[in-house]
Design a protein around this motif. Structure first.
Motif, PDB file in Angstrom:
ATOM      1  N   GLY A 131       0.790  -1.238   0.051  1.00  0.00           N
ATOM      2  CA  GLY A 131       0.121   0.079   0.075  1.00  0.00           C
ATOM      3  C   GLY A 131       0.784   1.205   0.001  1.00  0.00           C
ATOM      4  N   ILE A 132       2.039   1.205   0.072  1.00  0.00           N
ATOM      5  CA  ILE A 132       3.018   2.340   0.051  1.00  0.00           C
ATOM      6  C   ILE A 132       3.648   2.654  -1.209  1.00  0.00           C
ATOM      7  CG2 ILE A 132       5.204   3.387   0.975  1.00  0.00           C
ATOM      8  CD1 ILE A 132       4.904   1.444   3.317  1.00  0.00           C
ATOM      9  N   PRO A 133       3.461   3.710  -1.673  1.00  0.00           N
ATOM     10  CA  PRO A 133       4.044   4.243  -2.878  1.00  0.00           C
ATOM     11  C   PRO A 133       5.383   4.572  -2.871  1.00  0.00           C
ATOM     12  CG  PRO A 133       2.663   6.350  -1.984  1.00  0.00           C
ATOM     13  CD  PRO A 133       2.588   4.840  -1.091  1.00  0.00           C
ATOM     14  N   PHE A 134       5.958   4.112  -4.156  1.00  0.00           N
ATOM     15  CA  PHE A 134       7.347   4.209  -4.344  1.00  0.00           C
ATOM     16  C   PHE A 134       7.837   5.678  -4.041  1.00  0.00           C
ATOM     17  CE2 PHE A 134       7.339   0.094  -6.603  1.00  0.00           C
ATOM     18  CZ  PHE A 134       8.196  -0.701  -5.859  1.00  0.00           C
ATOM     19  N   ASP A 135       9.082   5.485  -3.264  1.00  0.00           N
ATOM     20  CA  ASP A 135       9.768   6.868  -3.244  1.00  0.00           C
ATOM     21  C   ASP A 135       8.893   8.189  -2.625  1.00  0.00           C
ATOM     22  OD1 ASP A 135      12.202   5.622  -4.063  1.00  0.00           O
ATOM     23  OD2 ASP A 135      11.557   6.202  -6.156  1.00  0.00           O
ATOM     24  N   THR A 136       7.789   7.718  -1.770  1.00  0.00           N
ATOM     25  CA  THR A 136       7.042   8.769  -1.051  1.00  0.00           C
ATOM     26  C   THR A 136       7.000   8.598   0.456  1.00  0.00           C
ATOM     27  OG1 THR A 136       5.640   8.716  -3.175  1.00  0.00           O
ATOM     28  CG2 THR A 136       4.832   9.607  -1.255  1.00  0.00           C
ATOM     29  N   PRO A 137       7.605   9.709   1.001  1.00  0.00           N
ATOM     30  CA  PRO A 137       7.628   9.647   2.635  1.00  0.00           C
ATOM     31  C   PRO A 137       6.168   9.480   3.164  1.00  0.00           C
ATOM     32  CG  PRO A 137       9.120  11.250   1.865  1.00  0.00           C
ATOM     33  CD  PRO A 137       8.297  10.782   0.557  1.00  0.00           C
ATOM     34  N   VAL A 138       5.782   8.420   4.114  1.00  0.00           N
ATOM     35  CA  VAL A 138       4.455   8.268   4.767  1.00  0.00           C
ATOM     36  C   VAL A 138       4.695   8.158   6.048  1.00  0.00           C
ATOM     37  CG1 VAL A 138       2.529   6.949   4.780  1.00  0.00           C
ATOM     38  CG2 VAL A 138       3.813   7.084   2.560  1.00  0.00           C
ATOM     39  N   ILE A 139       4.184   8.778   6.839  1.00  0.00           N
ATOM     40  CA  ILE A 139       4.107   8.528   8.449  1.00  0.00           C
ATOM     41  C   ILE A 139       3.685   7.111   8.707  1.00  0.00           C
ATOM     42  CG2 ILE A 139       3.189   9.189  10.744  1.00  0.00           C
ATOM     43  CD1 ILE A 139       4.387  11.447   9.527  1.00  0.00           C
ATOM     44  N   VAL A 140       4.944   6.382   9.544  1.00  0.00           N
ATOM     45  CA  VAL A 140       4.817   4.895   9.984  1.00  0.00           C
ATOM     46  C   VAL A 140       3.554   4.649  10.278  1.00  0.00           C
ATOM     47  CG1 VAL A 140       5.808   3.222  11.202  1.00  0.00           C
ATOM     48  CG2 VAL A 140       7.321   5.087   9.914  1.00  0.00           C
ATOM     49  N   ALA A 141       2.964   5.500  11.492  1.00  0.00           N
ATOM     50  CA  ALA A 141       1.604   5.309  12.148  1.00  0.00           C
ATOM     51  C   ALA A 141       0.544   5.159  11.410  1.00  0.00           C
ATOM     52  CB  ALA A 141       1.581   6.496  13.260  1.00  0.00           C
ATOM     53  N   ASP A 142       0.589   5.708   9.964  1.00  0.00           N
ATOM     54  CA  ASP A 142      -0.416   5.687   9.124  1.00  0.00           C
ATOM     55  C   ASP A 142      -0.669   4.082   8.441  1.00  0.00           C
ATOM     56  OD1 ASP A 142      -1.163   8.137  10.075  1.00  0.00           O
ATOM     57  OD2 ASP A 142      -0.313   9.172   8.221  1.00  0.00           O
ATOM     58  N   VAL A 143       0.657   3.649   8.200  1.00  0.00           N
ATOM     59  CA  VAL A 143       0.647   2.362   7.389  1.00  0.00           C
ATOM     60  C   VAL A 143       0.811   1.215   8.281  1.00  0.00           C
ATOM     61  CG1 VAL A 143       1.428   3.529   5.242  1.00  0.00           C
ATOM     62  CG2 VAL A 143       3.001   2.766   6.966  1.00  0.00           C
ATOM     63  N   LEU A 144       1.555   1.419   9.496  1.00  0.00           N
ATOM     64  CA  LEU A 144       1.801   0.255  10.291  1.00  0.00           C
ATOM     65  C   LEU A 144       1.642   0.672  11.661  1.00  0.00           C
ATOM     66  CD1 LEU A 144       2.656  -2.672  10.169  1.00  0.00           C
ATOM     67  CD2 LEU A 144       4.999  -2.053  10.176  1.00  0.00           C
ATOM     68  N   PRO A 145       0.635   0.604  12.508  1.00  0.00           N
ATOM     69  CA  PRO A 145       0.447   0.883  13.760  1.00  0.00           C
ATOM     70  C   PRO A 145       1.288  -0.150  14.708  1.00  0.00           C
ATOM     71  CG  PRO A 145      -1.520   0.234  13.011  1.00  0.00           C
ATOM     72  CD  PRO A 145      -0.756   0.266  11.879  1.00  0.00           C
ATOM     73  N   GLY A 146       1.706   0.357  15.787  1.00  0.00           N
ATOM     74  CA  GLY A 146       2.254  -0.469  16.768  1.00  0.00           C
ATOM     75  C   GLY A 146       3.265   0.006  17.732  1.00  0.00           C
ATOM     76  N   GLU A 147       4.174  -0.524  18.296  1.00  0.00           N
ATOM     77  CA  GLU A 147       5.003   0.061  19.246  1.00  0.00           C
ATOM     78  C   GLU A 147       6.109   0.998  18.642  1.00  0.00           C
ATOM     79  OE1 GLU A 147       6.582  -3.245  21.291  1.00  0.00           O
ATOM     80  OE2 GLU A 147       4.725  -4.194  22.155  1.00  0.00           O
ATOM     81  N   GLU A 148       6.708   1.637  19.663  1.00  0.00           N
ATOM     82  CA  GLU A 148       7.840   2.565  19.514  1.00  0.00           C
ATOM     83  C   GLU A 148       8.957   1.858  18.661  1.00  0.00           C
ATOM     84  OE1 GLU A 148       8.767   4.350  22.847  1.00  0.00           O
ATOM     85  OE2 GLU A 148       7.520   5.848  22.698  1.00  0.00           O
ATOM     86  N   THR A 149       9.570   2.472  17.564  1.00  0.00           N
ATOM     87  CA  THR A 149      10.639   1.751  16.846  1.00  0.00           C
ATOM     88  C   THR A 149      11.874   2.531  16.694  1.00  0.00           C
ATOM     89  OG1 THR A 149      10.980   0.151  14.986  1.00  0.00           O
ATOM     90  CG2 THR A 149       9.590   2.153  14.762  1.00  0.00           C
ATOM     91  N   ARG A 150      12.648   2.039  15.929  1.00  0.00           N
ATOM     92  CA  ARG A 150      13.890   3.082  15.534  1.00  0.00           C
ATOM     93  C   ARG A 150      14.201   3.444  14.167  1.00  0.00           C
ATOM     94  NH1 ARG A 150      15.542  -0.843  19.455  1.00  0.00           N
ATOM     95  NH2 ARG A 150      16.319   0.263  21.341  1.00  0.00           N
ATOM     96  N   CYS A 151      14.917   4.419  13.881  1.00  0.00           N
ATOM     97  CA  CYS A 151      15.223   4.933  12.562  1.00  0.00           C
ATOM     98  C   CYS A 151      16.178   3.827  11.887  1.00  0.00           C
ATOM     99  CB  CYS A 151      15.776   6.244  12.600  1.00  0.00           C
ATOM    100  SG  CYS A 151      16.762   7.093  11.119  1.00  0.00           S
ATOM    101  N   SER A 152      16.262   3.578  10.631  1.00  0.00           N
ATOM    102  CA  SER A 152      17.163   2.317  10.264  1.00  0.00           C
ATOM    103  C   SER A 152      18.729   3.230  10.031  1.00  0.00           C
ATOM    104  CB  SER A 152      16.534   2.369   8.763  1.00  0.00           C
ATOM    105  OG  SER A 152      16.501   3.222   7.818  1.00  0.00           O
ATOM    106  N   VAL A 153      18.651   4.472   9.961  1.00  0.00           N
ATOM    107  CA  VAL A 153      19.990   5.150   9.930  1.00  0.00           C
ATOM    108  C   VAL A 153      20.708   5.274  11.365  1.00  0.00           C
ATOM    109  CG1 VAL A 153      21.160   6.973   8.970  1.00  0.00           C
ATOM    110  CG2 VAL A 153      19.392   6.095   7.746  1.00  0.00           C
ATOM    111  N   CYS A 154      19.938   5.677  12.241  1.00  0.00           N
ATOM    112  CA  CYS A 154      20.490   6.077  13.631  1.00  0.00           C
ATOM    113  C   CYS A 154      20.897   4.659  14.301  1.00  0.00           C
ATOM    114  CB  CYS A 154      19.369   6.265  14.377  1.00  0.00           C
ATOM    115  SG  CYS A 154      18.743   8.214  14.118  1.00  0.00           S
ATOM    116  N   GLY A 155      20.414   3.400  13.792  1.00  0.00           N
ATOM    117  CA  GLY A 155      21.036   2.310  14.444  1.00  0.00           C
ATOM    118  C   GLY A 155      20.229   1.411  15.627  1.00  0.00           C
ATOM    119  N   GLY A 156      20.895   0.427  16.098  1.00  0.00           N
ATOM    120  CA  GLY A 156      20.307  -0.261  17.177  1.00  0.00           C
ATOM    121  C   GLY A 156      20.496   0.408  18.468  1.00  0.00           C
TER     122      GLY A 156
END
Length: 140
Positions: free
Chosen positions: A12-37
């Motif tokens: 459901g996510i279009p290519f190369d278009t930023p979308v708020i994560v909560a709008d497409v996949l609700p759930g618990e808090e998570t991390r940025c993929s660049v910031c790291g673990g």
């Protein structure tokens, strides 16, 4: 058997278009993929999901980004086909319409297969001579 791709939330996510994560996949808090673990957890309303293209996987891949690491998205320009002048079309050979179709006779259904003799012990089809290929019993 027909093999098809499975469907999930990433479709459901279009290519190369930023979308708020909560709008497409609700759930618990998570991390940025660049910031790291080791980075602190962030609310899904603070992260952006971006679906990137992949050269070998047509579905692409999705990464979560914070505002600081959100990549710049450059719009992809679609090439436009040149318009042919009308003069060239008039020089082309005239097109002829296809011949009208003639009605054909309806097809008859295929004949059903004959019931063939089976060996009562091995449960396999016997040859035309009535001999079982496994146990050698003669079936009449």
């Amino acid at each position: 058997m027909k093999v098809v791709a499975s469907s999930d939330w990433r479709d459901g996510i279009p290519f190369d278009t930023p979308v708020i994560v909560a709008d497409v996949l609700p759930g618990e808090e998570t991390r940025c993929s660049v910031c790291g673990g080791d980075s602190p957890l962030r609310a899904r309303t603070e992260l952006w999901a971006v679906k990137h293209r992949h050269p070998k996987h047509h579905d692409g891949f999705v990464r979560f980004y914070c505002v600081e690491h959100l990549p710049e998205i450059t719009p992809v320009e679609v090439p436009v086909a040149p318009i042919r002048p009308a003069a060239r079309a008039s020089r082309a050979a005239p097109r002829t319409s296809p011949a009208p179709r003639t009605p054909t006779a309806p097809r008859t259904p295929a004949a059903p297969d004959r019931v063939r003799a089976m060996c009562p012990d091995c449960f396999v089809e016997v040859s035309a001579l009535g001999l079982c290929g496994i146990c050698g019993q003669t079936i009449t």
